[in-house]
Design a protein around this motif. Structure first.
Motif, short mmCIF file in Angstrom:
data_model
loop_
_atom_site.label_atom_id
_atom_site.label_comp_id
_atom_site.label_asym_id
_atom_site.label_seq_id
_atom_site.Cartn_x
_atom_site.Cartn_y
_atom_site.Cartn_z
N VAL A 186 61.82 64.60 42.76
CA VAL A 186 62.37 64.10 41.50
C VAL A 186 63.30 65.15 40.88
CG1 VAL A 186 61.80 63.29 39.18
CG2 VAL A 186 60.47 62.51 41.15
N GLN A 187 62.95 66.41 40.98
CA GLN A 187 63.82 67.47 40.46
C GLN A 187 65.18 67.45 41.15
OE1 GLN A 187 63.18 69.55 37.84
NE2 GLN A 187 65.33 70.06 38.03
N CYS B 92 67.16 64.54 39.81
CA CYS B 92 67.65 64.81 38.46
C CYS B 92 68.82 65.80 38.49
CB CYS B 92 66.52 65.33 37.58
SG CYS B 92 65.25 64.09 37.26
N ALA C 227 61.36 60.60 35.73
CA ALA C 227 61.40 62.04 35.47
C ALA C 227 60.28 62.44 34.50
CB ALA C 227 62.76 62.44 34.90
N LEU D 88 66.12 64.24 31.33
CA LEU D 88 65.41 64.19 32.60
C LEU D 88 64.45 65.37 32.68
CD1 LEU D 88 68.40 63.15 34.87
CD2 LEU D 88 66.70 61.68 33.77
N LEU E 191 57.84 64.74 36.75
CA LEU E 191 58.13 66.17 36.59
C LEU E 191 56.98 66.89 35.88
CD1 LEU E 191 61.93 66.15 35.64
CD2 LEU E 191 60.89 66.75 37.85
#
Length: 66
Positions: free
Chosen positions: A29-30, A33, A13, A47, A17
């Motif tokens: 990745v969002q 998370c 993250a 995160l 991110l």
């Protein structure tokens, strides 16, 4: 399927991110998370992009100037 522990997810993250990561990577990745935070809300503040986690300091070659 991807097996990882909390520390690995935090590292992913922090790096992926970042505003300098590709939009596609950031989105995946969002979503990861968000799924983890829904089950374990205590991870929500961990995160995040590295610059947020490090108090606004970006250590990339070309800083994002958060």
């Amino acid at each position: 399927l991807w097996h990882m522990n909390a520390e690995e997810l935090m590292v992913i993250a922090n790096k992926r991110l970042c505003k300098q990561a590709s939009p596609e990577t950031r989105r995946v990745v969002q979503l990861m998370c968000e799924q983890v935070s829904a089950v374990h809300p205590e991870f929500h503040k961990l995160l995040v992009p590295a610059c947020v986690y490090q108090g606004g300091v970006c250590h990339e070659i070309y800083p994002c100037k958060l």
